[in-house]
Design a protein around this motif. Structure first.
Motif, PDB file in Angstrom:
ATOM      1  N   GLU A  65       5.611  -7.811  -4.268  1.00  0.00           N
ATOM      2  CA  GLU A  65       5.491  -8.196  -2.857  1.00  0.00           C
ATOM      3  C   GLU A  65       5.058  -7.011  -2.001  1.00  0.00           C
ATOM      4  OE1 GLU A  65       9.294  -9.829  -1.851  1.00  0.00           O
ATOM      5  OE2 GLU A  65       9.042 -11.547  -3.188  1.00  0.00           O
ATOM      6  N   LYS A  66       5.641  -5.830  -2.306  1.00  0.00           N
ATOM      7  CA  LYS A  66       5.261  -4.633  -1.535  1.00  0.00           C
ATOM      8  C   LYS A  66       3.794  -4.288  -1.774  1.00  0.00           C
ATOM      9  CE  LYS A  66       9.541  -2.106  -0.900  1.00  0.00           C
ATOM     10  NZ  LYS A  66      10.080  -0.749  -0.869  1.00  0.00           N
ATOM     11  N   TRP A  67       3.333  -4.405  -3.022  1.00  0.00           N
ATOM     12  CA  TRP A  67       1.947  -4.091  -3.359  1.00  0.00           C
ATOM     13  C   TRP A  67       0.990  -5.026  -2.613  1.00  0.00           C
ATOM     14  CZ3 TRP A  67      -1.000  -0.414  -5.138  1.00  0.00           C
ATOM     15  CH2 TRP A  67      -2.278  -0.704  -5.618  1.00  0.00           C
ATOM     16  N   LYS A  68       1.330  -6.306  -2.576  1.00  0.00           N
ATOM     17  CA  LYS A  68       0.484  -7.274  -1.872  1.00  0.00           C
ATOM     18  C   LYS A  68       0.430  -6.979  -0.377  1.00  0.00           C
ATOM     19  CE  LYS A  68       1.162 -11.150  -5.007  1.00  0.00           C
ATOM     20  NZ  LYS A  68       1.801 -12.464  -5.169  1.00  0.00           N
ATOM     21  N   GLY A  69       1.498  -6.416   0.159  1.00  0.00           N
ATOM     22  CA  GLY A  69       1.567  -6.127   1.584  1.00  0.00           C
ATOM     23  C   GLY A  69       0.849  -4.861   2.004  1.00  0.00           C
ATOM     24  N   LEU A  70       0.415  -4.050   1.039  1.00  0.00           N
ATOM     25  CA  LEU A  70      -0.274  -2.806   1.376  1.00  0.00           C
ATOM     26  C   LEU A  70      -1.703  -3.081   1.827  1.00  0.00           C
ATOM     27  CD1 LEU A  70       0.741  -0.343  -1.504  1.00  0.00           C
ATOM     28  CD2 LEU A  70       1.708  -0.496   0.782  1.00  0.00           C
ATOM     29  N   SER A  71      -2.177  -2.264   2.754  1.00  0.00           N
ATOM     30  CA  SER A  71      -3.575  -2.350   3.180  1.00  0.00           C
ATOM     31  C   SER A  71      -4.435  -1.582   2.171  1.00  0.00           C
ATOM     32  CB  SER A  71      -3.742  -1.745   4.570  1.00  0.00           C
ATOM     33  OG  SER A  71      -3.512  -0.346   4.512  1.00  0.00           O
ATOM     34  N   ASP A  72      -5.740  -1.750   2.274  1.00  0.00           N
ATOM     35  CA  ASP A  72      -6.644  -1.024   1.379  1.00  0.00           C
ATOM     36  C   ASP A  72      -6.498   0.484   1.551  1.00  0.00           C
ATOM     37  OD1 ASP A  72      -7.628  -3.334   0.275  1.00  0.00           O
ATOM     38  OD2 ASP A  72      -9.395  -3.435   1.577  1.00  0.00           O
ATOM     39  N   ALA A  73      -6.266   0.923   2.780  1.00  0.00           N
ATOM     40  CA  ALA A  73      -6.093   2.356   3.037  1.00  0.00           C
ATOM     41  C   ALA A  73      -4.827   2.885   2.356  1.00  0.00           C
ATOM     42  CB  ALA A  73      -6.032   2.618   4.539  1.00  0.00           C
ATOM     43  N   GLN A  74      -3.770   2.066   2.339  1.00  0.00           N
ATOM     44  CA  GLN A  74      -2.524   2.489   1.696  1.00  0.00           C
ATOM     45  C   GLN A  74      -2.654   2.471   0.169  1.00  0.00           C
ATOM     46  OE1 GLN A  74      -0.201  -0.502   3.764  1.00  0.00           O
ATOM     47  NE2 GLN A  74       0.999   1.107   4.789  1.00  0.00           N
ATOM     48  N   LYS A  75      -3.521   1.609  -0.355  1.00  0.00           N
ATOM     49  CA  LYS A  75      -3.729   1.527  -1.810  1.00  0.00           C
ATOM     50  C   LYS A  75      -4.678   2.612  -2.325  1.00  0.00           C
ATOM     51  CE  LYS A  75      -3.023  -3.459  -2.330  1.00  0.00           C
ATOM     52  NZ  LYS A  75      -3.655  -4.731  -2.729  1.00  0.00           N
ATOM     53  N   LYS A  76      -5.420   3.232  -1.408  1.00  0.00           N
ATOM     54  CA  LYS A  76      -6.456   4.190  -1.787  1.00  0.00           C
ATOM     55  C   LYS A  76      -5.964   5.307  -2.716  1.00  0.00           C
ATOM     56  CE  LYS A  76     -10.386   6.600   0.165  1.00  0.00           C
ATOM     57  NZ  LYS A  76     -11.126   6.927   1.384  1.00  0.00           N
ATOM     58  N   PRO A  77      -4.826   5.974  -2.433  1.00  0.00           N
ATOM     59  CA  PRO A  77      -4.402   7.053  -3.349  1.00  0.00           C
ATOM     60  C   PRO A  77      -4.074   6.538  -4.751  1.00  0.00           C
ATOM     61  CG  PRO A  77      -2.812   6.778  -1.539  1.00  0.00           C
ATOM     62  CD  PRO A  77      -3.963   5.871  -1.277  1.00  0.00           C
ATOM     63  N   TYR A  78      -3.540   5.331  -4.830  1.00  0.00           N
ATOM     64  CA  TYR A  78      -3.206   4.763  -6.141  1.00  0.00           C
ATOM     65  C   TYR A  78      -4.472   4.365  -6.895  1.00  0.00           C
ATOM     66  CZ  TYR A  78       1.400   4.702  -4.022  1.00  0.00           C
ATOM     67  OH  TYR A  78       2.560   5.074  -3.407  1.00  0.00           O
ATOM     68  N   ASN A  79      -5.470   3.865  -6.161  1.00  0.00           N
ATOM     69  CA  ASN A  79      -6.748   3.537  -6.788  1.00  0.00           C
ATOM     70  C   ASN A  79      -7.436   4.802  -7.309  1.00  0.00           C
ATOM     71  OD1 ASN A  79      -6.649   0.730  -6.424  1.00  0.00           O
ATOM     72  ND2 ASN A  79      -7.433   0.894  -4.339  1.00  0.00           N
ATOM     73  N   ALA A  80      -7.310   5.897  -6.560  1.00  0.00           N
ATOM     74  CA  ALA A  80      -7.904   7.165  -6.989  1.00  0.00           C
ATOM     75  C   ALA A  80      -7.232   7.658  -8.266  1.00  0.00           C
ATOM     76  CB  ALA A  80      -7.776   8.204  -5.884  1.00  0.00           C
ATOM     77  N   LYS A  81      -5.909   7.548  -8.327  1.00  0.00           N
ATOM     78  CA  LYS A  81      -5.186   7.946  -9.544  1.00  0.00           C
ATOM     79  C   LYS A  81      -5.608   7.088 -10.730  1.00  0.00           C
ATOM     80  CE  LYS A  81      -0.912   9.647  -7.409  1.00  0.00           C
ATOM     81  NZ  LYS A  81       0.542   9.440  -7.299  1.00  0.00           N
TER      82      LYS A  81
END
Length: 110
Positions: A65-81
């Protein structure tokens, strides 16, 4: 009077204990983690602290649920990893396959 036990089915695998699968090579590189898995690893302890006595499955539900609630900007560091880890896996896989090919060539020469 107890029922008689029905006849048991024969195994379709031909009786092999390992199910007919090839053994996994322990030297094979591990697959890269997804962005969600980096997020989950980062947040799991915090979710457990915030919800003492939470069940294992419920931790996953909250993280999802928390992951779905994140914006693309908030997901960016995890996508980079995840991209970095994917590149690591591809490099290690290429090196592993090259080594395996060389080992096969060496065995053929004997």
């Amino acid at each position: 009077m107890p029922k008689e036990k029905a006849t048991t089915r024969a195994s379709k695998k031909g009786g092999k204990a390992d199910g007919g699968r090839k053994k996994k090579d322990p030297n094979m590189p591990k697959r890269g983690l997804s962005a969600y898995m980096f997020f989950a690893n980062d947040q799991r302890d915090k979710v457990r602290e915030d919800n003492p006595g939470i069940k294992f499955g419920d931790v996953g539900k909250i993280l999802g649920e928390k992951w779905k609630g994140l914006s693309d900007a908030q997901k960016k560091p995890y996508n980079a990893k995840a991209e970095t880890d994917k590149k690591r896996y591809e490099d290690e896989k290429a090196a592993y396959q090259a080594t395996a090919a060389n080992d096969d060539d060496d065995e053929d020469e004997d």
